[in-house]
Design a protein around this motif. Structure first.
Motif, short mmCIF file in Angstrom:
data_model
loop_
_atom_site.label_atom_id
_atom_site.label_comp_id
_atom_site.label_asym_id
_atom_site.label_seq_id
_atom_site.Cartn_x
_atom_site.Cartn_y
_atom_site.Cartn_z
N GLN A 1 -3.73 57.08 82.97
CA GLN A 1 -4.01 57.34 81.57
C GLN A 1 -2.73 57.78 80.88
OE1 GLN A 1 -7.05 60.30 80.88
NE2 GLN A 1 -6.36 60.70 78.79
N LYS B 1 -13.39 64.95 70.31
CA LYS B 1 -14.71 65.24 70.87
C LYS B 1 -15.46 63.95 71.20
CE LYS B 1 -17.96 68.87 70.60
NZ LYS B 1 -18.12 70.21 70.23
N ASN B 2 -15.48 63.02 70.30
CA ASN B 2 -16.16 61.73 70.54
C ASN B 2 -15.10 60.68 70.82
OD1 ASN B 2 -18.84 62.65 70.09
ND2 ASN B 2 -18.36 62.73 67.92
N ASN B 3 -14.68 60.66 72.04
CA ASN B 3 -13.54 59.84 72.41
C ASN B 3 -14.01 58.50 72.96
OD1 ASN B 3 -10.89 59.13 73.18
ND2 ASN B 3 -11.31 59.80 75.25
N GLU B 4 -14.42 57.59 72.05
CA GLU B 4 -14.91 56.31 72.52
C GLU B 4 -13.75 55.45 73.00
OE1 GLU B 4 -17.33 54.17 69.78
OE2 GLU B 4 -17.28 52.31 70.97
N GLN B 5 -13.89 54.89 74.18
CA GLN B 5 -12.92 53.98 74.73
C GLN B 5 -13.33 52.54 74.42
OE1 GLN B 5 -11.83 54.62 78.85
NE2 GLN B 5 -12.41 56.76 78.73
#
Lengths: 111, 116
Positions: free
Chosen positions: B48, B101-105
């Motif tokens: 990452q 917080k809303n870490n969409e991949q």
């Protein structure tokens, strides 16, 4: 390390029926969960997510249920359609962690 | 909005050869991930990046795998030398910021590697 697992590797449902895909997780520190859909030859696609402060979250035709007591996550698909045929993965994440994916469940929709 | 681009889509090599994969993330995404997905399994994180720095490479087999993201945009993943067990789909994903917080991949289509 702790990991996410699935109870059923394959699931076949009739078109129009509801589908339920289950997932067990073992890391009690996980506080964020995502369901992904992966069609053949494509990368995983986000379906729906839920945080640990919620028990249920609904989207369009999909509902995710979270039971923290037994560390269980489920994805419900209403009125399953042929286009829903794919492999479904749950993934968990927590503070200081990276996402850990389960092995996946293949959903086959029968005509 | 353009998605995550990967190339090549397919690669067949013989064991002990070298191979490289390329990924161009969604514009503006600071975080980039490389995953290995063996047939019948879920994706496993290899490395990452946050901009051009490595955040986590704990599961990268460093004796044969390397990755870089020199300018903080696109990235390459290399395997040298390849082994039979490296046969898999290599997925690249990006997100705006893994600390969100809303870490969409968002995933690319992947590169399917076959090692003979």
């Amino acid at each position: 390390g702790e990991s996410v697992g699935l109870h059923l590797p394959t699931l076949s449902v009739q078109e129009g029926d509801n589908s339920i895909i289950n997932c067990a997780y073992s890391n009690s520190a996980s506080d964020y969960f995502i369901w992904y859909k992966q069609e053949s030859g494509k990368g995983p696609q986000f379906i729906i997510d839920i945080r640990s402060n919620m028990d249920k979250r609904q989207g369009q035709r999909v509902t995710v249920l979270l039971n923290k007591t037994v560390k269980h996550l489920s994805l419900q698909i209403a009125a399953t359609q042929p286009g829903d045929s794919a492999v479904y993965f749950c993934a968990e994440n927590g503070y200081g962690q990276n996402f850990v994916f389960g092995p996946g469940t293949r959903l086959s929709v029968l005509p | 909005e353009a998605g995550v681009a990967q190339s090549p889509r397919y690669k067949i090599i013989e064991k002990r050869q070298s191979v490289a994969f390329w990924c161009n993330p969604i514009s503006g995404h600071a975080t980039l991930y490389w995953y290995q997905q063996i047939l019948g399994q879920g994706p496993k994180l290899l490395i990452q990046f946050q901009n051009n720095g490595v955040v986590d490479d704990s599961q990268l087999p460093k004796d044969r795998f390397s990755a870089e993201r020199l300018k903080g945009v696109d990235s390459t993943l290399k395997i040298q030398p390849a082994k039979l067990e490296d046969s898999a789909v290599y997925l690249c994903a990006s997100s705006s910021n893994f600390r969100d917080k809303n870490n969409e991949q968002f995933f690319g289509p992947g590169t399917r590697l076959t090692v003979l």
